[in-house]
Design a protein around this motif. Structure first.
Motif, PDB file in Angstrom:
ATOM      1  N   ALA A   1       0.869  -1.186   0.000  1.00 36.51           N
ATOM      2  CA  ALA A   1       0.000   0.000   0.000  1.00 36.51           C
ATOM      3  C   ALA A   1       0.898   1.225   0.000  1.00 36.51           C
ATOM      4  O   ALA A   1       1.896   1.257   0.720  1.00 36.51           O
ATOM      5  CB  ALA A   1      -0.884  -0.004   1.233  1.00 36.51           C
ATOM      6  N   TYR A   2       0.583   2.237  -0.807  1.00 39.26           N
ATOM      7  CA  TYR A   2       1.384   3.466  -0.802  1.00 39.26           C
ATOM      8  C   TYR A   2       1.245   4.152   0.543  1.00 39.26           C
ATOM      9  O   TYR A   2       0.146   4.175   1.108  1.00 39.26           O
ATOM     10  CB  TYR A   2       0.903   4.413  -1.908  1.00 39.26           C
ATOM     11  N   PRO A   3       2.354   4.706   1.060  1.00 39.42           N
ATOM     12  CA  PRO A   3       2.282   5.387   2.365  1.00 39.42           C
ATOM     13  C   PRO A   3       1.218   6.485   2.363  1.00 39.42           C
ATOM     14  O   PRO A   3       0.546   6.698   3.373  1.00 39.42           O
ATOM     15  CB  PRO A   3       3.678   5.994   2.547  1.00 39.42           C
ATOM     16  N   GLU A   4       1.060   7.155   1.186  1.00 38.14           N
ATOM     17  CA  GLU A   4       0.080   8.236   1.134  1.00 38.14           C
ATOM     18  C   GLU A   4      -1.288   7.742   0.648  1.00 38.14           C
ATOM     19  O   GLU A   4      -2.177   8.541   0.381  1.00 38.14           O
ATOM     20  CB  GLU A   4       0.579   9.405   0.276  1.00 38.14           C
ATOM     21  N   GLY A   5      -1.449   6.409   0.542  1.00 38.75           N
ATOM     22  CA  GLY A   5      -2.677   5.856  -0.043  1.00 38.75           C
ATOM     23  C   GLY A   5      -3.745   5.505   0.971  1.00 38.75           C
ATOM     24  O   GLY A   5      -4.725   4.833   0.626  1.00 38.75           O
ATOM     25  N   GLY A   6      -3.599   5.904   2.218  1.00 34.74           N
ATOM     26  CA  GLY A   6      -4.633   5.663   3.229  1.00 34.74           C
ATOM     27  C   GLY A   6      -4.804   4.187   3.579  1.00 34.74           C
ATOM     28  O   GLY A   6      -5.877   3.760   3.967  1.00 34.74           O
TER      29      GLY A   6
ATOM     30  N   ALA B   1      -4.522  -1.391  -0.050  1.00 27.00           N
ATOM     31  CA  ALA B   1      -3.501  -2.193  -0.735  1.00 27.00           C
ATOM     32  C   ALA B   1      -3.672  -2.069  -2.244  1.00 27.00           C
ATOM     33  O   ALA B   1      -4.768  -2.231  -2.774  1.00 27.00           O
ATOM     34  CB  ALA B   1      -3.607  -3.636  -0.303  1.00 27.00           C
ATOM     35  N   VAL B   2      -2.571  -1.728  -2.917  1.00 29.46           N
ATOM     36  CA  VAL B   2      -2.576  -1.602  -4.372  1.00 29.46           C
ATOM     37  C   VAL B   2      -2.215  -2.945  -5.003  1.00 29.46           C
ATOM     38  O   VAL B   2      -2.708  -3.318  -6.062  1.00 29.46           O
ATOM     39  CB  VAL B   2      -1.556  -0.513  -4.797  1.00 29.46           C
ATOM     40  N   LEU B   3      -1.337  -3.702  -4.307  1.00 29.39           N
ATOM     41  CA  LEU B   3      -0.992  -5.055  -4.750  1.00 29.39           C
ATOM     42  C   LEU B   3      -1.304  -6.012  -3.608  1.00 29.39           C
ATOM     43  O   LEU B   3      -1.052  -5.692  -2.437  1.00 29.39           O
ATOM     44  CB  LEU B   3       0.499  -5.137  -5.105  1.00 29.39           C
TER      45      LEU B   3
ATOM     46  N   ARG C   1      -5.920  -4.113 -16.499  1.00 28.40           N
ATOM     47  CA  ARG C   1      -6.625  -2.847 -16.679  1.00 28.40           C
ATOM     48  C   ARG C   1      -5.866  -1.676 -16.071  1.00 28.40           C
ATOM     49  O   ARG C   1      -5.011  -1.873 -15.211  1.00 28.40           O
ATOM     50  CB  ARG C   1      -7.986  -2.934 -16.002  1.00 28.40           C
ATOM     51  N   THR C   2      -6.213  -0.468 -16.476  1.00 30.28           N
ATOM     52  CA  THR C   2      -5.566   0.716 -15.928  1.00 30.28           C
ATOM     53  C   THR C   2      -5.819   0.807 -14.411  1.00 30.28           C
ATOM     54  O   THR C   2      -6.912   0.501 -13.936  1.00 30.28           O
ATOM     55  CB  THR C   2      -6.026   1.985 -16.686  1.00 30.28           C
ATOM     56  N   GLY C   3      -4.763   1.130 -13.678  1.00 32.98           N
ATOM     57  CA  GLY C   3      -4.884   1.272 -12.229  1.00 32.98           C
ATOM     58  C   GLY C   3      -4.782  -0.022 -11.449  1.00 32.98           C
ATOM     59  O   GLY C   3      -5.004  -0.050 -10.244  1.00 32.98           O
ATOM     60  N   CYS C   4      -4.419  -1.137 -12.127  1.00 33.37           N
ATOM     61  CA  CYS C   4      -4.402  -2.422 -11.420  1.00 33.37           C
ATOM     62  C   CYS C   4      -3.084  -2.669 -10.690  1.00 33.37           C
ATOM     63  O   CYS C   4      -2.932  -3.668  -9.995  1.00 33.37           O
ATOM     64  CB  CYS C   4      -4.710  -3.566 -12.375  1.00 33.37           C
ATOM     65  N   GLY C   5      -2.098  -1.783 -10.879  1.00 35.71           N
ATOM     66  CA  GLY C   5      -0.865  -1.911 -10.091  1.00 35.71           C
ATOM     67  C   GLY C   5       0.384  -2.289 -10.881  1.00 35.71           C
ATOM     68  O   GLY C   5       1.409  -2.616 -10.278  1.00 35.71           O
ATOM     69  N   LYS C   6       0.331  -2.203 -12.197  1.00 34.60           N
ATOM     70  CA  LYS C   6       1.478  -2.628 -13.011  1.00 34.60           C
ATOM     71  C   LYS C   6       2.712  -1.759 -12.768  1.00 34.60           C
ATOM     72  O   LYS C   6       3.801  -2.268 -12.478  1.00 34.60           O
ATOM     73  CB  LYS C   6       1.097  -2.586 -14.517  1.00 34.60           C
ATOM     74  N   SER C   7       2.531  -0.441 -12.882  1.00 37.79           N
ATOM     75  CA  SER C   7       3.689   0.453 -12.698  1.00 37.79           C
ATOM     76  C   SER C   7       4.217   0.361 -11.270  1.00 37.79           C
ATOM     77  O   SER C   7       5.408   0.559 -11.026  1.00 37.79           O
ATOM     78  CB  SER C   7       3.300   1.897 -12.998  1.00 37.79           C
ATOM     79  N   THR C   8       3.331   0.063 -10.327  1.00 42.87           N
ATOM     80  CA  THR C   8       3.757  -0.065  -8.932  1.00 42.87           C
ATOM     81  C   THR C   8       4.777  -1.196  -8.784  1.00 42.87           C
ATOM     82  O   THR C   8       5.748  -1.071  -8.043  1.00 42.87           O
ATOM     83  CB  THR C   8       2.526  -0.313  -8.031  1.00 42.87           C
TER      84      THR C   8
HETATM   85  N1  LIG Z   1       2.410   7.587  -5.617  1.00 45.48           N
HETATM   86  C1  LIG Z   1       1.225   7.070  -5.363  1.00 45.48           C
HETATM   87  N2  LIG Z   1       0.593   7.321  -4.190  1.00 45.48           N
HETATM   88  C2  LIG Z   1      -0.610   6.792  -3.910  1.00 45.48           C
HETATM   89  N3  LIG Z   1      -1.296   5.994  -4.750  1.00 45.48           N
HETATM   90  C3  LIG Z   1      -0.751   5.722  -5.918  1.00 45.48           C
HETATM   91  C4  LIG Z   1       0.537   6.236  -6.304  1.00 45.48           C
HETATM   92  N4  LIG Z   1       0.834   5.785  -7.538  1.00 45.48           N
HETATM   93  C5  LIG Z   1      -0.202   5.018  -7.916  1.00 45.48           C
HETATM   94  N5  LIG Z   1      -1.158   4.961  -6.965  1.00 45.48           N
HETATM   95  C6  LIG Z   1      -2.411   4.184  -7.014  1.00 45.48           C
HETATM   96  O1  LIG Z   1      -2.069   2.823  -7.117  1.00 45.48           O
HETATM   97  C7  LIG Z   1      -2.941   2.149  -8.017  1.00 45.48           C
HETATM   98  C8  LIG Z   1      -2.114   1.424  -9.066  1.00 45.48           C
HETATM   99  O2  LIG Z   1      -1.406   2.372  -9.826  1.00 45.48           O
HETATM  100  P1  LIG Z   1      -0.408   1.970 -10.988  1.00 45.48           P
HETATM  101  O3  LIG Z   1       0.201   3.212 -11.492  1.00 45.48           O
HETATM  102  O4  LIG Z   1       0.512   0.898 -10.515  1.00 45.48           O
HETATM  103  O5  LIG Z   1      -1.410   1.368 -12.078  1.00 45.48           O
HETATM  104  P2  LIG Z   1      -1.119   0.838 -13.538  1.00 45.48           P
HETATM  105  O6  LIG Z   1      -1.574  -0.584 -13.583  1.00 45.48           O
HETATM  106  O7  LIG Z   1       0.285   1.123 -13.917  1.00 45.48           O
HETATM  107  O8  LIG Z   1      -2.124   1.713 -14.419  1.00 45.48           O
HETATM  108  P3  LIG Z   1      -1.963   2.281 -15.915  1.00 45.48           P
HETATM  109  O9  LIG Z   1      -2.237   1.133 -16.836  1.00 45.48           O
HETATM  110  O10 LIG Z   1      -3.011   3.323 -16.019  1.00 45.48           O
HETATM  111  O11 LIG Z   1      -0.588   2.820 -16.032  1.00 45.48           O
HETATM  112  C9  LIG Z   1      -3.883   3.199  -8.570  1.00 45.48           C
HETATM  113  O12 LIG Z   1      -5.106   3.080  -7.903  1.00 45.48           O
HETATM  114  C10 LIG Z   1      -3.219   4.507  -8.249  1.00 45.48           C
HETATM  115  O13 LIG Z   1      -4.170   5.492  -7.983  1.00 45.48           O
END
Ligand SMILES: Nc1ncnc2c1ncn2[C@@H]1O[C@H](COP(=O)(O)OP(=O)(O)OP(=O)(O)O)[C@@H](O)[C@H]1O
Ligand SMILES: [Mg+2]
Length: 301
Positions: free
Chosen positions: A56-61, A64-66, A84-91
């Motif tokens: 979970a991102y520290p600033e994400g309240g 859990a993102v993953l 899908r977009t926002g599913c956590g790939k870049s994380t």
């Molecule tokens: N720095 C951050 N702080 C808090 N939450 C974040 C941060 N970066 C991403 N998130 C949240 O984490 C979740 C996953 O984000 P992530 O960027 O990993 O998605 P993604 O799968 O790469 O999406 P996309 O396909 O749109 O690039 C999202 O809900 C996003 O809002």
């Protein structure tokens, strides 16, 4: 008197600028080499493991993102991540580069060692990343590509540009590789920007390459060519690729399908097709879209 006035005014402008620069330079990074860091590690082989990764991102309240994601990639293999977009790939990429720390150290391992044990210097040197939103400096094309690869000569820069299928476009710029980009120079298209960023990463020739959706603005034929070049050049080194177009991940050794932070499916293209789940439905949808586009083109012609 006028000159003195001007001098005072530019001095105060300069001081204001300096204050801002100082604030950035004096910023202390939160992530540093801790006591668990093993200084004897000086290079990576490129093996990657995620072990029940929950984050979970520290600033994400606390959301859990993953959630409980486990994956293994051998050194030298290609792992694709889709979803899908926002599913956590870049994380996932951010955690491999240790932009954030996980709760348990062994959730993210490189060469079977937690990333926390690996000196940051080695991570920076041995992981090349093309971020989803790459940045080009107001500088020449050559310096932009050579950024991060100290001492690269023109030939190496051109080879990287050729592999990223951007050489021909660069030659059409007014001053070729010496053309300035950005505010006072040439403005490049989204696809050109992505390919310059790919060339920059390829030039570093790192054991691990992370490509975050960096072919999205490139047409399908060029994409195919770049992927072929990548396969040839990256032989024996690990490549992770995030993509939306499934045709670009079809050839990967393993594909991880993320769904809302969970590993929904994991396997080869053939295995996931046979499974008939999320991957299969995405694939069928994209094939249908492609067919409709082609029919549209035919009827226009
Ligand atoms: N720095 C951050 N702080 C808090 N939450 C974040 C941060 N970066 C991403 N998130 C949240 O984490 C979740 C996953 O984000 P992530 O960027 O990993 O998605 P993604 O799968 O790469 O999406 P996309 O396909 O749109 O690039 C999202 O809900 C996003 O809002
Ligand atoms: Mg992303």
């Amino acid at each position: 008197m006028i000159a003195v006035g001007e001098c005072i005014s530019s001095f105060s402008q300069g001081m204001a600028g300096l204050k801002r620069i100082r604030a950035i330079l004096s910023e202390k990074p939160e992530i540093t080499d801790g006591p668990e860091c093993d200084e004897s590690i000086d290079a990576l082989r490129g093996e990657i493991d995620l072990n029940g990764l929950t984050f979970a991102y520290p600033e994400g309240g606390g959301n859990a993102v993953l959630r409980d994601v486990s994956v293994h990639a051998d050194a030298g293999s290609v792992l694709a991540i889709i979803g899908r977009t926002g599913c956590g790939k870049s994380t996932v990429f951010g955690l491999l580069e240790r932009l954030y720390d996980t709760d348990r150290a062994d959730m993210v391992c490189l060469d079977r060692r937690p990333v926390r044990n690996i000196p940051l210097k080695v991570l920076h040197q041995d992981i090349a990343c093309v971020p989803q939103d790459s940045f080009l400096f107001s500088d020449t094309v050559e310096s932009n590509i050579a950024f991060g690869a100290d001492g690269a000569d023109r030939k190496a820069v051109e080879d990287a540009a050729k592999a990223a299928c951007i050489h021909d476009s660069i030659m059409e710029f007014p001053d070729g590789y010496s053309t300035r980009l950005g505010e006072r120079g040439v403005t490049v298209s989204g696809g050109q920007k992505q390919r310059i960023a790919i060339a920059r990463a390829l030039l570093r020739d790192a054991p691990i390459l992370l490509l975050d959706d960096c072919l999205s603005a490139v047409d399908t034929d060029t994409e195919k060519q770049i992927l072929e070049n990548l396969r040839r050049l990256r032989k024996g080194r690990t490549t992770l690729i995030i993509a939306h177009r499934l045709s670009s991940v079809q050839g990967a050794d393993r594909i991880l399908v993320l769904d809302d932070g969970r590993a929904a499916e994991y396997g080869t293209h053939a295995e996931l097709m046979a499974l008939g789940g999320l991957y299969r439905s995405l694939w069928d949808k994209q094939q249908l879209e492609k067919q409709l586009n082609e029919e549209g083109d035919d009827s226009n012609a």
